[in-house]
Design a protein around this motif. Structure first.
Motif, PDB file in Angstrom:
ATOM      1  N   ASN A  94      -6.165  -1.818   1.923  1.00  9.96           N
ATOM      2  CA  ASN A  94      -4.715  -1.908   2.110  1.00  9.96           C
ATOM      3  C   ASN A  94      -4.067  -2.881   1.138  1.00  9.96           C
ATOM      4  O   ASN A  94      -2.915  -3.271   1.321  1.00  9.96           O
ATOM      5  N   GLY A  95      -4.795  -3.228   0.084  1.00 10.37           N
ATOM      6  CA  GLY A  95      -4.253  -4.082  -0.960  1.00 10.37           C
ATOM      7  C   GLY A  95      -4.358  -3.418  -2.312  1.00 10.37           C
ATOM      8  O   GLY A  95      -3.487  -2.654  -2.727  1.00 10.37           O
ATOM      9  N   VAL A  96      -5.475  -3.680  -3.001  1.00 13.73           N
ATOM     10  CA  VAL A  96      -5.689  -3.142  -4.346  1.00 13.73           C
ATOM     11  C   VAL A  96      -5.561  -1.622  -4.381  1.00 13.73           C
ATOM     12  O   VAL A  96      -4.881  -1.050  -5.243  1.00 13.73           O
ATOM     13  N   LYS A  97      -6.208  -0.933  -3.452  1.00 15.83           N
ATOM     14  CA  LYS A  97      -6.223   0.527  -3.468  1.00 15.83           C
ATOM     15  C   LYS A  97      -4.825   1.114  -3.328  1.00 15.83           C
ATOM     16  O   LYS A  97      -4.476   2.096  -4.005  1.00 15.83           O
ATOM     17  N   VAL A  98      -4.014   0.511  -2.482  1.00 15.93           N
ATOM     18  CA  VAL A  98      -2.631   0.983  -2.285  1.00 15.93           C
ATOM     19  C   VAL A  98      -1.860   0.918  -3.598  1.00 15.93           C
ATOM     20  O   VAL A  98      -1.139   1.848  -3.962  1.00 15.93           O
ATOM     21  N   VAL A  99      -2.021  -0.188  -4.316  1.00 16.71           N
ATOM     22  CA  VAL A  99      -1.283  -0.372  -5.567  1.00 16.71           C
ATOM     23  C   VAL A  99      -1.787   0.580  -6.649  1.00 16.71           C
ATOM     24  O   VAL A  99      -1.000   1.185  -7.384  1.00 16.71           O
ATOM     25  N   LEU A 100      -3.097   0.730  -6.753  1.00 18.33           N
ATOM     26  CA  LEU A 100      -3.647   1.598  -7.792  1.00 18.33           C
ATOM     27  C   LEU A 100      -3.263   3.060  -7.585  1.00 18.33           C
ATOM     28  O   LEU A 100      -2.992   3.786  -8.546  1.00 18.33           O
ATOM     29  N   GLU A 101      -3.244   3.510  -6.341  1.00 20.63           N
ATOM     30  CA  GLU A 101      -2.803   4.886  -6.075  1.00 20.63           C
ATOM     31  C   GLU A 101      -1.373   5.094  -6.547  1.00 20.63           C
ATOM     32  O   GLU A 101      -1.026   6.158  -7.058  1.00 20.63           O
ATOM     33  N   HIS A 102      -0.567   4.074  -6.384  1.00 19.84           N
ATOM     34  CA  HIS A 102       0.835   4.139  -6.808  1.00 19.84           C
ATOM     35  C   HIS A 102       0.948   4.116  -8.330  1.00 19.84           C
ATOM     36  O   HIS A 102       1.691   4.899  -8.925  1.00 19.84           O
ATOM     37  N   SER A 103       0.190   3.218  -8.968  1.00 22.95           N
ATOM     38  CA  SER A 103       0.368   2.998 -10.406  1.00 22.95           C
ATOM     39  C   SER A 103      -0.236   4.109 -11.258  1.00 22.95           C
ATOM     40  O   SER A 103       0.203   4.320 -12.394  1.00 22.95           O
ATOM     41  N   ARG A 104      -1.244   4.816 -10.754  1.00 21.54           N
ATOM     42  CA  ARG A 104      -1.874   5.863 -11.557  1.00 21.54           C
ATOM     43  C   ARG A 104      -0.900   6.994 -11.887  1.00 21.54           C
ATOM     44  O   ARG A 104      -1.036   7.667 -12.907  1.00 21.54           O
ATOM     45  N   VAL A 105       0.087   7.208 -11.036  1.00 28.72           N
ATOM     46  CA  VAL A 105       1.122   8.197 -11.332  1.00 28.72           C
ATOM     47  C   VAL A 105       1.907   7.767 -12.564  1.00 28.72           C
ATOM     48  O   VAL A 105       2.272   8.590 -13.410  1.00 28.72           O
ATOM     49  N   SER A 106       2.156   6.471 -12.691  1.00 30.65           N
ATOM     50  CA  SER A 106       2.884   5.957 -13.855  1.00 30.65           C
ATOM     51  C   SER A 106       2.128   6.250 -15.148  1.00 30.65           C
ATOM     52  O   SER A 106       2.741   6.599 -16.169  1.00 30.65           O
ATOM     53  N   ILE A 151      -3.074 -12.468  -8.440  1.00 27.40           N
ATOM     54  CA  ILE A 151      -4.513 -12.628  -8.611  1.00 27.40           C
ATOM     55  C   ILE A 151      -5.230 -12.095  -7.378  1.00 27.40           C
ATOM     56  O   ILE A 151      -4.899 -12.438  -6.242  1.00 27.40           O
ATOM     57  N   TRP A 152      -6.242 -11.235  -7.630  1.00 33.05           N
ATOM     58  CA  TRP A 152      -7.052 -10.682  -6.549  1.00 33.05           C
ATOM     59  C   TRP A 152      -8.373 -11.427  -6.492  1.00 33.05           C
ATOM     60  O   TRP A 152      -9.042 -11.630  -7.517  1.00 33.05           O
ATOM     61  N   ALA A 153      -8.743 -11.866  -5.294  1.00 30.43           N
ATOM     62  CA  ALA A 153      -9.952 -12.680  -5.122  1.00 30.43           C
ATOM     63  C   ALA A 153     -10.604 -12.367  -3.785  1.00 30.43           C
ATOM     64  O   ALA A 153      -9.964 -11.871  -2.855  1.00 30.43           O
ATOM     65  N   LYS A 154     -11.895 -12.679  -3.694  1.00 32.76           N
ATOM     66  CA  LYS A 154     -12.646 -12.435  -2.467  1.00 32.76           C
ATOM     67  C   LYS A 154     -12.620 -13.692  -1.586  1.00 32.76           C
ATOM     68  O   LYS A 154     -13.028 -14.767  -1.999  1.00 32.76           O
ATOM     69  N   ASN A 155     -12.111 -13.532  -0.372  1.00 30.75           N
ATOM     70  CA  ASN A 155     -12.074 -14.630   0.592  1.00 30.75           C
ATOM     71  C   ASN A 155     -13.514 -14.972   0.990  1.00 30.75           C
ATOM     72  O   ASN A 155     -14.241 -14.129   1.513  1.00 30.75           O
ATOM     73  N   THR A 156     -13.914 -16.215   0.735  1.00 31.25           N
ATOM     74  CA  THR A 156     -15.309 -16.589   0.983  1.00 31.25           C
ATOM     75  C   THR A 156     -15.642 -16.654   2.464  1.00 31.25           C
ATOM     76  O   THR A 156     -16.828 -16.625   2.840  1.00 31.25           O
ATOM     77  N   LYS A 157     -14.635 -16.708   3.308  1.00 30.43           N
ATOM     78  CA  LYS A 157     -14.887 -16.756   4.751  1.00 30.43           C
ATOM     79  C   LYS A 157     -14.995 -15.356   5.344  1.00 30.43           C
ATOM     80  O   LYS A 157     -15.892 -15.071   6.142  1.00 30.43           O
ATOM     81  N   THR A 158     -14.088 -14.451   4.953  1.00 25.27           N
ATOM     82  CA  THR A 158     -14.076 -13.099   5.526  1.00 25.27           C
ATOM     83  C   THR A 158     -14.793 -12.072   4.658  1.00 25.27           C
ATOM     84  O   THR A 158     -15.064 -10.961   5.099  1.00 25.27           O
ATOM     85  N   ASN A 159     -15.035 -12.433   3.374  1.00 23.27           N
ATOM     86  CA  ASN A 159     -15.629 -11.526   2.396  1.00 23.27           C
ATOM     87  C   ASN A 159     -14.713 -10.339   2.074  1.00 23.27           C
ATOM     88  O   ASN A 159     -15.168  -9.318   1.561  1.00 23.27           O
ATOM     89  N   LYS A 160     -13.423 -10.481   2.368  1.00 22.26           N
ATOM     90  CA  LYS A 160     -12.435  -9.447   2.080  1.00 22.26           C
ATOM     91  C   LYS A 160     -11.665  -9.802   0.802  1.00 22.26           C
ATOM     92  O   LYS A 160     -11.460 -10.976   0.497  1.00 22.26           O
ATOM     93  N   ILE A 161     -11.235  -8.761   0.065  1.00 23.22           N
ATOM     94  CA  ILE A 161     -10.460  -8.990  -1.150  1.00 23.22           C
ATOM     95  C   ILE A 161      -8.989  -9.143  -0.777  1.00 23.22           C
ATOM     96  O   ILE A 161      -8.403  -8.260  -0.140  1.00 23.22           O
TER      97      ILE A 161
END
Length: 422
Positions: free
Chosen positions: A263-275, A201-211
């Motif tokens: 360095n989270g979601v984007k890394v995975v999506l770049e990998h999976s789009r090849v699939s 599960i991907w979520a936004k950290n309410t303290k850092t505002n980072k996903i």
């Protein structure tokens, strides 16, 4: 009519009534052979490819129409494909699956059914890869063996009811508390949601505002899952809506290396789009094979319909699209294996293979006529499924803009229009 048959037969140099019986058996059944594309594949991997094809054609494909029609997940076939899963290197009791091997597996699975290939891509390129690349040692040891052996099924929760293409704007929150986090929000169109044992599960950290990302058991209190029914494409994939209401998770569930979107979601999506590019390519192989078989066997006006110029032109287009997709997908896979693939390149390949794939499956549907609407004949389910391939893992438009930014150095994602509260 008699005059028309005479003209056709004279042109072909053979009598109409003997055409079907006298038809030469030498023809290109497998599109990969037309220009020797199998020569690009290492011999040992090509041998595995043909072994997998035999198993899928004999033991898996005949079972699928019933599941497709009922929109059910085919658990019965998992035992026949469980040996296909693994990691980028042999660890945690899992075998190694290189990018090229994974690509060829996806190609062969999609040639039989897109839903089956999507399950493999979801498991390998999203769930397993996320934990392998971004998880802690504890998470890897805990989850990867079960995922690779299919003792565990996972899902990957990013898309939300109000945030699809704009994944960076997701609204699911992770609020830090003593010893962990409390998750609140909703995810939609999540493949495997109904049958999963664990969720990323991907979520936004309410303290850092980072996903940030979290790996949590699907039966954690506060998680509610509802199936999305009445789909007309990818019917065996069990998509669902996940609602998280005050879901308390320990700090050990957080993916330690996924500290922000880049360095989270984007890394995975770049990998999976090849699939996804390989899924589109495998679908074109299935469409070509179904089409050429039908054109040789279907007799109209006393001859196989493959004797007509219009059908041959359409088949040539399908074959040409197939080669374009295969070569694009093969090249991005080589770059991925070398660690050189970029998000722009992955976006281009995913966008173009799904775009021209749409045209190819439509042509296949035309060539099969009325028979083309049957599940057993592949092309109609491919036509519906390709619409989803065109859309998921980033729509065609989004992937085109990812590539466009890489080409021009200018981002086109932000509009000048802004919503104003009244």
């Amino acid at each position: 009519m008699a005059r028309r048959l005479e003209v056709i037969s004279n042109h072909l140099g053979e009598k109409p009534q003997t055409m079907a019986k006298g038809l030469k058996t030498q023809y290109v059944k497998d599109p990969i052979k037309f220009m020797g594309l199998e020569d690009l594949i290492p011999m040992s991997l090509n041998t595995k490819r043909m072994q997998l094809r035999e198993i899928l054609d004999r033991d898996v494909a005949p079972l699928l129409p019933e599941f497709i029609e009922k929109a059910q997940f085919p658990r019965e076939v998992l035992g026949k494909i469980k040996g296909l899963f693994g990691l980028s290197e042999a660890k945690y009791g899992c075998r190694q699956v290189t990018p090229r091997e994974k690509s060829i597996i996806l190609y062969e699975l999609a040639r039989v059914d897109t839903s089956l290939a999507t399950f493999y891509a979801l498991t390998m390129s999203l769930v397993i890869y996320t934990i392998e690349a971004l998880g802690s040692e504890e998470q890897k040891a805990k989850y990867l063996p079960g995922l690779c052996n299919l003792d565990l099924i996972g899902c990957w929760g990013l898309t939300e009811p109000d945030f699809g293409s704009d994944a960076s704007g997701l609204q699911t929150t992770a609020t830090p508390v003593d010893g962990g986090f409390i998750l609140n929000g909703s995810k939609r169109w999540i493949g495997n949601a109904i049958i999963s044992d664990i969720m990323v599960i991907w979520a936004k950290n309410t303290k850092t505002n980072k996903i940030e990302g979290f790996v949590i058991p699907s039966k954690t209190p506060g998680i509610h899952v509802k199936n999305i029914d009445r789909k007309l494409g990818l019917r065996m994939v069990q998509n669902g809506v996940i609602t998280l209401i005050d879901v308390k998770v320990p700090i050990t569930t957080r993916l330690e290396k996924a500290t922000n979107f880049a360095n989270g979601v984007k890394v995975v999506l770049e990998h999976s789009r090849v699939s996804i590019a390989w899924i589109a390519t495998g679908m074109l192989s299935g469409v070509y094979e179904a089409s050429v078989k039908h054109l040789r066997e279907r007799i109209q006006f006393g001859v196989p319909i493959g004797a007509f110029q219009l059908n041959q032109e359409k088949l040539v287009r399908v074959l040409g699209h197939f080669h374009s997709c295969f070569l694009l997908a093969w090249r991005i896979t080589e770059l991925q294996e070398q660690g050189k693939a970029t998000s722009g390149q992955a976006g281009l390949v995913k966008a173009i293979t799904s775009l021209i794939g749409r045209d190819a499956v439509r042509l296949g549907r035309e060539m099969l006529g009325g028979d083309g609407i049957l599940i057993d004949n592949y092309v109609m389910k491919a036509l519906a499924d390709m619409e989803i391939v065109y859309t998921y893992e980033g729509t065609y438009d989004i992937n085109a803009l990812v590539a466009g930014e890489a080409i021009t150095g200018i981002s086109a994602f932000k509009s000048s229009y802004s919503l104003r509260k009244k």
